[in-house]
Motif scaffolding. Structure first.
Motif, PDB file in Angstrom:
ATOM      1  N   ALA A  90      -3.765  36.597  26.589  1.00  9.09           N
ATOM      2  CA  ALA A  90      -3.680  37.415  27.796  1.00  9.09           C
ATOM      3  C   ALA A  90      -2.325  38.103  27.925  1.00  9.09           C
ATOM      4  CB  ALA A  90      -3.949  36.545  29.029  1.00  9.09           C
ATOM      5  N   ALA A  91      -1.243  37.379  27.657  1.00 10.07           N
ATOM      6  CA  ALA A  91       0.091  37.967  27.772  1.00 10.07           C
ATOM      7  C   ALA A  91       0.310  39.061  26.739  1.00 10.07           C
ATOM      8  CB  ALA A  91       1.149  36.868  27.611  1.00 10.07           C
ATOM      9  N   TYR A  92      -0.197  38.882  25.542  1.00 12.81           N
ATOM     10  CA  TYR A  92      -0.055  39.910  24.510  1.00 12.81           C
ATOM     11  C   TYR A  92      -0.806  41.178  24.897  1.00 12.81           C
ATOM     12  CZ  TYR A  92       0.010  42.107  19.921  1.00 12.81           C
ATOM     13  OH  TYR A  92       0.197  43.002  18.884  1.00 12.81           O
ATOM     14  N   ALA A  93      -2.000  40.987  25.460  1.00 13.40           N
ATOM     15  CA  ALA A  93      -2.769  42.154  25.900  1.00 13.40           C
ATOM     16  C   ALA A  93      -2.062  42.889  27.034  1.00 13.40           C
ATOM     17  CB  ALA A  93      -4.164  41.717  26.341  1.00 13.40           C
ATOM     18  N   LEU A  94      -1.488  42.165  27.973  1.00 14.30           N
ATOM     19  CA  LEU A  94      -0.791  42.797  29.091  1.00 14.30           C
ATOM     20  C   LEU A  94       0.472  43.529  28.645  1.00 14.30           C
ATOM     21  CD1 LEU A  94      -1.086  40.018  31.839  1.00 14.30           C
ATOM     22  CD2 LEU A  94      -2.228  42.234  31.830  1.00 14.30           C
ATOM     23  N   SER A  95       1.134  43.021  27.635  1.00 13.12           N
ATOM     24  CA  SER A  95       2.397  43.614  27.209  1.00 13.12           C
ATOM     25  C   SER A  95       2.229  44.734  26.189  1.00 13.12           C
ATOM     26  CB  SER A  95       3.308  42.528  26.624  1.00 13.12           C
ATOM     27  OG  SER A  95       2.711  41.944  25.477  1.00 13.12           O
ATOM     28  N   ARG A  96       1.084  44.790  25.500  1.00  9.85           N
ATOM     29  CA  ARG A  96       0.926  45.768  24.429  1.00  9.85           C
ATOM     30  C   ARG A  96      -0.106  46.863  24.724  1.00  9.85           C
ATOM     31  NH1 ARG A  96       5.139  44.198  23.201  1.00  9.85           N
ATOM     32  NH2 ARG A  96       5.863  43.438  21.164  1.00  9.85           N
ATOM     33  N   ALA A 102      -3.981  46.715  35.045  1.00  5.86           N
ATOM     34  CA  ALA A 102      -3.132  45.742  34.361  1.00  5.86           C
ATOM     35  C   ALA A 102      -2.045  45.208  35.288  1.00  5.86           C
ATOM     36  CB  ALA A 102      -2.505  46.369  33.113  1.00  5.86           C
ATOM     37  N   ARG A 103      -1.388  46.116  36.007  1.00  6.13           N
ATOM     38  CA  ARG A 103      -0.332  45.677  36.916  1.00  6.13           C
ATOM     39  C   ARG A 103      -0.901  44.854  38.067  1.00  6.13           C
ATOM     40  NH1 ARG A 103       4.847  46.541  38.134  1.00  6.13           N
ATOM     41  NH2 ARG A 103       5.493  46.551  40.321  1.00  6.13           N
ATOM     42  N   THR A 104      -2.047  45.266  38.581  1.00  4.83           N
ATOM     43  CA  THR A 104      -2.682  44.511  39.661  1.00  4.83           C
ATOM     44  C   THR A 104      -3.055  43.110  39.199  1.00  4.83           C
ATOM     45  OG1 THR A 104      -3.581  46.566  40.582  1.00  4.83           O
ATOM     46  CG2 THR A 104      -4.579  44.499  41.310  1.00  4.83           C
ATOM     47  N   PHE A 105      -3.568  43.028  37.980  1.00  7.12           N
ATOM     48  CA  PHE A 105      -3.914  41.721  37.431  1.00  7.12           C
ATOM     49  C   PHE A 105      -2.679  40.838  37.300  1.00  7.12           C
ATOM     50  CE2 PHE A 105      -4.351  38.967  33.676  1.00  7.12           C
ATOM     51  CZ  PHE A 105      -5.437  38.195  34.066  1.00  7.12           C
ATOM     52  N   SER A 106      -1.564  41.413  36.849  1.00  9.02           N
ATOM     53  CA  SER A 106      -0.330  40.633  36.714  1.00  9.02           C
ATOM     54  C   SER A 106       0.146  40.121  38.063  1.00  9.02           C
ATOM     55  CB  SER A 106       0.758  41.495  36.066  1.00  9.02           C
ATOM     56  OG  SER A 106       0.371  41.919  34.773  1.00  9.02           O
ATOM     57  N   LEU A 107       0.070  40.951  39.083  1.00  8.73           N
ATOM     58  CA  LEU A 107       0.490  40.526  40.418  1.00  8.73           C
ATOM     59  C   LEU A 107      -0.433  39.451  40.976  1.00  8.73           C
ATOM     60  CD1 LEU A 107       1.467  43.970  42.003  1.00  8.73           C
ATOM     61  CD2 LEU A 107       3.001  42.184  41.136  1.00  8.73           C
ATOM     62  N   ILE A 108      -1.722  39.560  40.702  1.00 10.35           N
ATOM     63  CA  ILE A 108      -2.668  38.545  41.165  1.00 10.35           C
ATOM     64  C   ILE A 108      -2.386  37.208  40.475  1.00 10.35           C
ATOM     65  CG2 ILE A 108      -5.095  37.850  41.138  1.00 10.35           C
ATOM     66  CD1 ILE A 108      -5.829  40.769  41.543  1.00 10.35           C
ATOM     67  N   VAL A 109      -2.102  37.278  39.173  1.00 11.55           N
ATOM     68  CA  VAL A 109      -1.772  36.065  38.427  1.00 11.55           C
ATOM     69  C   VAL A 109      -0.542  35.391  39.011  1.00 11.55           C
ATOM     70  CG1 VAL A 109      -0.913  35.221  36.215  1.00 11.55           C
ATOM     71  CG2 VAL A 109      -2.882  36.748  36.279  1.00 11.55           C
ATOM     72  N   THR A 152      -6.335  26.016  35.756  1.00  9.19           N
ATOM     73  CA  THR A 152      -6.195  26.944  36.874  1.00  9.19           C
ATOM     74  C   THR A 152      -4.774  26.992  37.419  1.00  9.19           C
ATOM     75  OG1 THR A 152      -6.828  25.240  38.489  1.00  9.19           O
ATOM     76  CG2 THR A 152      -8.594  26.587  37.559  1.00  9.19           C
ATOM     77  N   PHE A 153      -3.980  25.945  37.153  1.00  8.29           N
ATOM     78  CA  PHE A 153      -2.603  25.910  37.657  1.00  8.29           C
ATOM     79  C   PHE A 153      -1.582  26.305  36.591  1.00  8.29           C
ATOM     80  CE2 PHE A 153      -4.950  22.915  40.346  1.00  8.29           C
ATOM     81  CZ  PHE A 153      -4.660  23.446  41.595  1.00  8.29           C
ATOM     82  N   SER A 154      -1.795  25.875  35.359  1.00  9.81           N
ATOM     83  CA  SER A 154      -0.804  26.145  34.311  1.00  9.81           C
ATOM     84  C   SER A 154      -0.976  27.516  33.676  1.00  9.81           C
ATOM     85  CB  SER A 154      -0.889  25.070  33.226  1.00  9.81           C
ATOM     86  OG  SER A 154      -2.175  25.033  32.639  1.00  9.81           O
ATOM     87  N   LEU A 155      -2.193  28.022  33.626  1.00 10.13           N
ATOM     88  CA  LEU A 155      -2.437  29.284  32.935  1.00 10.13           C
ATOM     89  C   LEU A 155      -1.760  30.484  33.585  1.00 10.13           C
ATOM     90  CD1 LEU A 155      -3.807  30.601  30.540  1.00 10.13           C
ATOM     91  CD2 LEU A 155      -5.902  30.796  31.901  1.00 10.13           C
ATOM     92  N   PRO A 156      -1.806  30.664  34.913  1.00  8.56           N
ATOM     93  CA  PRO A 156      -1.135  31.839  35.500  1.00  8.56           C
ATOM     94  C   PRO A 156       0.354  31.905  35.201  1.00  8.56           C
ATOM     95  CG  PRO A 156      -2.646  30.864  37.089  1.00  8.56           C
ATOM     96  CD  PRO A 156      -2.569  29.918  35.936  1.00  8.56           C
ATOM     97  N   PHE A 157       1.058  30.788  35.362  1.00  9.25           N
ATOM     98  CA  PHE A 157       2.494  30.787  35.067  1.00  9.25           C
ATOM     99  C   PHE A 157       2.740  31.043  33.592  1.00  9.25           C
ATOM    100  CE2 PHE A 157       6.295  28.532  33.668  1.00  9.25           C
ATOM    101  CZ  PHE A 157       7.264  29.067  34.508  1.00  9.25           C
ATOM    102  N   MET A 161       4.998  34.165  32.124  1.00 11.47           N
ATOM    103  CA  MET A 161       6.212  33.896  31.359  1.00 11.47           C
ATOM    104  C   MET A 161       6.132  34.508  29.966  1.00 11.47           C
ATOM    105  SD  MET A 161       8.121  30.252  30.771  1.00 11.47           S
ATOM    106  CE  MET A 161       9.738  30.179  29.989  1.00 11.47           C
ATOM    107  N   LEU A 162       5.003  34.358  29.281  1.00 11.87           N
ATOM    108  CA  LEU A 162       4.884  34.891  27.931  1.00 11.87           C
ATOM    109  C   LEU A 162       4.821  36.416  27.934  1.00 11.87           C
ATOM    110  CD1 LEU A 162       2.450  32.397  26.156  1.00 11.87           C
ATOM    111  CD2 LEU A 162       4.898  32.669  25.834  1.00 11.87           C
ATOM    112  N   SER A 163       4.347  36.998  29.016  1.00 12.62           N
ATOM    113  CA  SER A 163       4.327  38.467  29.091  1.00 12.62           C
ATOM    114  C   SER A 163       5.736  39.026  28.968  1.00 12.62           C
ATOM    115  CB  SER A 163       3.683  38.923  30.408  1.00 12.62           C
ATOM    116  OG  SER A 163       2.337  38.530  30.475  1.00 12.62           O
ATOM    117  N   GLY A 164       6.712  38.359  29.575  1.00 12.45           N
ATOM    118  CA  GLY A 164       8.092  38.810  29.475  1.00 12.45           C
ATOM    119  C   GLY A 164       8.628  38.732  28.054  1.00 12.45           C
ATOM    120  N   PHE A 165       8.242  37.681  27.340  1.00 20.14           N
ATOM    121  CA  PHE A 165       8.686  37.555  25.951  1.00 20.14           C
ATOM    122  C   PHE A 165       8.094  38.652  25.079  1.00 20.14           C
ATOM    123  CE2 PHE A 165       9.846  33.289  27.230  1.00 20.14           C
ATOM    124  CZ  PHE A 165      10.970  33.047  26.459  1.00 20.14           C
TER     125      PHE A 165
END
Length: 279
Positions: A90-96, A102-109, A152-157, A161-165
């Motif tokens: 998910a993070a790779y898809a959001l960053s690439r 996409a931005r709305t999904f990131s904010l919801i996450v 449901t708790f660990s995946l959003p964070f 975090m990985l999106s930034g990397f």
């Protein structure tokens, strides 16, 4: 100079006080775990009258701690593995990739981290019960239900975090790999993931600790055969007595996997958290 010296003294007292808040409970846990039960039942003693390691052997006989340990290990490893894999994709898809929403999904996450977990306890239980009635999949009292809950708790964070990397990594690395014949997935596995290893380790450690020490959902969504360590520790308190020395010894044993794992990955974990904070 007087103000600077006074500030240093005040800071030293403050840091000492904060250190004692952490050190004193650890000291009590360790010393209680090597006390005989008669010393624990009496007045509190800062130093054991006699040392014994019997509680570390008795904890496996008083309650089925081995079964609880295996249950926690199964749930934690599965939840951590699934969370890291899904977060990477998910993070790779959001960053690439650029796509609508996409931005709305990131904010919801990210917004899911604003709510306390207890708000989701009753809805999740009702959803799991309804799924069980409708299609017959057992989610309450099973490993699967607890794994899905922890996701449901660990995946959003983890995604955030990985999106930034991934966003901070130069695209030229993947482009060069694809020119050499690798596909998009091959470039991700062989080029991107090795570079992002500190961030992945930091995310994995976060997911592991979150799942390993969780109490609220494990107390509702498990039964005797799937009970985890965090809930199993309560079994040392019966209706007639509380085996405090065994409970403290079990707490030490429960903490060892996290402590040992942290010692092995502390360098990657610290660099991953620092890089994620900056990026």
């Amino acid at each position: 100079m007087i103000e600077t010296r006074g500030f240093k003294i005040l800071r030293a007292f403050g840091l000492t006080f904060l250190s004692l808040i952490v050190i004193v409970p650890l000291y009590v846990i360790l010393t209680t775990s090597v006390k005989p039960l008669k010393d624990v039942r009496g007045l509190f003693q800062w130093w054991p009258s006699e040392f014994t390691i019997a509680p570390y052997f008795d904890i496996w006989r008083t309650v089925p701690l081995g079964q609880y340990f295996m249950n926690s290990l199964i749930v934690t490893v599965c939840a951590t593995t699934a969370s890291v894999i899904l977060a990477i994709l998910a993070a790779y898809a959001l960053s690439r990739f650029r796509f609508p929403g996409a931005r709305t999904f990131s904010l919801i996450v990210l917004s899911t981290q604003m709510f306390p977990g207890i708000l989701f306890l009753l809805p999740l239980y009702l959803i799991f019960t309804q799924i069980q009635r409708t299609i017959g999949i057992q989610l309450t009292g099973s490993y699967l239900g607890l794994i899905i809950t922890y996701l449901t708790f660990s995946l959003p964070f983890s995604i955030w975090m990985l999106s930034g990397f991934f966003a901070a990594m130069p695209r030229a690395l993947e482009e060069a790999a694809m020119i050499d014949g690798l596909g998009r997935f091959g470039a991700l596995v062989r080029v991107v993931l090795p570079v992002a290893r500190p961030g992945i380790i930091a995310v994995a450690v976060y997911c592991f600790i979150t799942s390993w020490s969780e109490v609220l959902f494990a107390s509702v969504l498990t039964r005797e055969s799937t009970r985890t360590l965090s809930i199993g520790l309560r079994a040392y308190a019966s209706q007639t007595d509380v085996y405090w020395n065994q409970m403290m010894a079990a707490s030490v044993v429960v903490s060892l996997p996290v402590l040992i794992g942290f010692l092995f990955v502390q360098r990657q974990l610290i660099s991953g958290l620092a890089a994620g904070a900056v990026k």
